[in-house]
Design a protein around this motif. Structure first.
Motif, PDB file in Angstrom:
ATOM      1  N   ALA A 139     -71.739 -68.664 -65.306  1.00  0.00           N
ATOM      2  CA  ALA A 139     -71.372 -68.814 -64.115  1.00  0.00           C
ATOM      3  C   ALA A 139     -72.291 -69.198 -62.797  1.00  0.00           C
ATOM      4  CB  ALA A 139     -70.969 -66.914 -63.644  1.00  0.00           C
ATOM      5  N   ASN A 140     -73.855 -69.359 -63.673  1.00  0.00           N
ATOM      6  CA  ASN A 140     -74.608 -69.616 -62.007  1.00  0.00           C
ATOM      7  C   ASN A 140     -74.853 -70.574 -62.409  1.00  0.00           C
ATOM      8  OD1 ASN A 140     -75.253 -67.385 -60.811  1.00  0.00           O
ATOM      9  ND2 ASN A 140     -76.785 -66.311 -62.369  1.00  0.00           N
ATOM     10  N   ALA A 151     -73.617 -76.599 -60.999  1.00  0.00           N
ATOM     11  CA  ALA A 151     -73.421 -77.844 -60.843  1.00  0.00           C
ATOM     12  C   ALA A 151     -72.082 -78.487 -60.056  1.00  0.00           C
ATOM     13  CB  ALA A 151     -72.865 -77.790 -62.631  1.00  0.00           C
ATOM     14  N   CYS A 152     -71.947 -77.728 -59.340  1.00  0.00           N
ATOM     15  CA  CYS A 152     -70.799 -77.947 -58.227  1.00  0.00           C
ATOM     16  C   CYS A 152     -70.849 -77.164 -57.082  1.00  0.00           C
ATOM     17  CB  CYS A 152     -69.100 -76.939 -58.841  1.00  0.00           C
ATOM     18  SG  CYS A 152     -68.406 -76.850 -60.611  1.00  0.00           S
ATOM     19  N   GLY A 153     -72.006 -77.341 -56.960  1.00  0.00           N
ATOM     20  CA  GLY A 153     -72.548 -77.211 -55.082  1.00  0.00           C
ATOM     21  C   GLY A 153     -72.223 -75.920 -54.566  1.00  0.00           C
ATOM     22  N   ILE A 154     -71.751 -74.876 -55.169  1.00  0.00           N
ATOM     23  CA  ILE A 154     -70.747 -73.736 -54.725  1.00  0.00           C
ATOM     24  C   ILE A 154     -71.819 -72.762 -55.250  1.00  0.00           C
ATOM     25  CG2 ILE A 154     -68.845 -75.001 -55.052  1.00  0.00           C
ATOM     26  CD1 ILE A 154     -68.108 -73.283 -57.283  1.00  0.00           C
ATOM     27  N   ALA A 185     -59.996 -70.649 -55.636  1.00  0.00           N
ATOM     28  CA  ALA A 185     -59.205 -70.925 -56.485  1.00  0.00           C
ATOM     29  C   ALA A 185     -58.838 -72.354 -55.951  1.00  0.00           C
ATOM     30  CB  ALA A 185     -57.854 -70.443 -57.168  1.00  0.00           C
ATOM     31  N   SER A 186     -59.011 -72.870 -54.588  1.00  0.00           N
ATOM     32  CA  SER A 186     -58.076 -73.946 -53.835  1.00  0.00           C
ATOM     33  C   SER A 186     -59.592 -74.776 -54.120  1.00  0.00           C
ATOM     34  CB  SER A 186     -58.409 -73.414 -52.261  1.00  0.00           C
ATOM     35  OG  SER A 186     -59.438 -73.415 -51.876  1.00  0.00           O
ATOM     36  N   LEU A 187     -60.510 -74.404 -54.812  1.00  0.00           N
ATOM     37  CA  LEU A 187     -62.350 -75.577 -54.942  1.00  0.00           C
ATOM     38  C   LEU A 187     -61.789 -76.214 -55.582  1.00  0.00           C
ATOM     39  CD1 LEU A 187     -65.181 -76.875 -54.023  1.00  0.00           C
ATOM     40  CD2 LEU A 187     -65.606 -74.521 -55.588  1.00  0.00           C
TER      41      LEU A 187
END
Length: 157
Positions: A78-79, A84-87, A93-95
């Motif tokens: 999860a981390n 990896a996605c910069g979040i 889900a819209s991401l």
């Protein structure tokens, strides 16, 4: 219809992000690249007559289930996904619509939950069958035999 270039998707998005989180086998790269071809034709970011989102066309309910019932117990993954996605925090889900890395990782996470091992990386028929069984499911519209050529394209990209 135009869309994203398959070679660029495979080598600039799929392969690097899977490698970053430690899930970048050749089979996984080809499976995920093929999945994007089948699900969105590398064109659609939102399903026309349905709720699915992103280049892997995952439904928001599936996205949320992955976080609630899987990633909640796999904190390292999860981390790494967030990093990896910069979040940060609990992603919506819209991401998946605009963050291509995130869409790919969520599709890979869905596949991680499958009990069967990944097929051989160069077996287009097996990859297509795996996609149908573990991603699209029996209720989905994908036809494994009709999608073999798309997985072949993913392999040869």
């Amino acid at each position: 219809m135009s869309g994203l270039n398959i070679v660029q998707v495979k080598y600039l998005i799929v392969q690097p992000v899977l490698k970053y989180v430690g899930l970048g086998s050749d089979a996984a790269v080809n499976l995920l690249t093929g999945t994007t071809l089948v699900e969105s034709q590398l064109t659609w970011l939102k399903q026309i007559h349905g709720p699915a989102l992103g280049i892997a066309q995952m439904e928001p309910a599936t996205h949320d289930d992955c976080w609630i019932n899987f990633l909640k117990y796999k904190l390292d993954l999860a981390n790494k996904t967030r990093e990896a996605c910069g979040i940060s925090g609990q992603p919506d889900a819209s991401l998946m619509v605009w963050n291509l890395r995130y869409a790919i990782l969520m599709a890979r996470i869905k596949y991680l939950r499958a009990p069967d091992p990944l097929p051989e990386s160069t077996d287009a028929e097996a990859l297509s069958m795996y996609h149908k069984k573990h991603y699209n499911t029996a209720l989905g519209q994908a036809v494994a035999s009709a999608n073999i050529s798309l997985f072949q394209q993913a392999i040869h990209a």
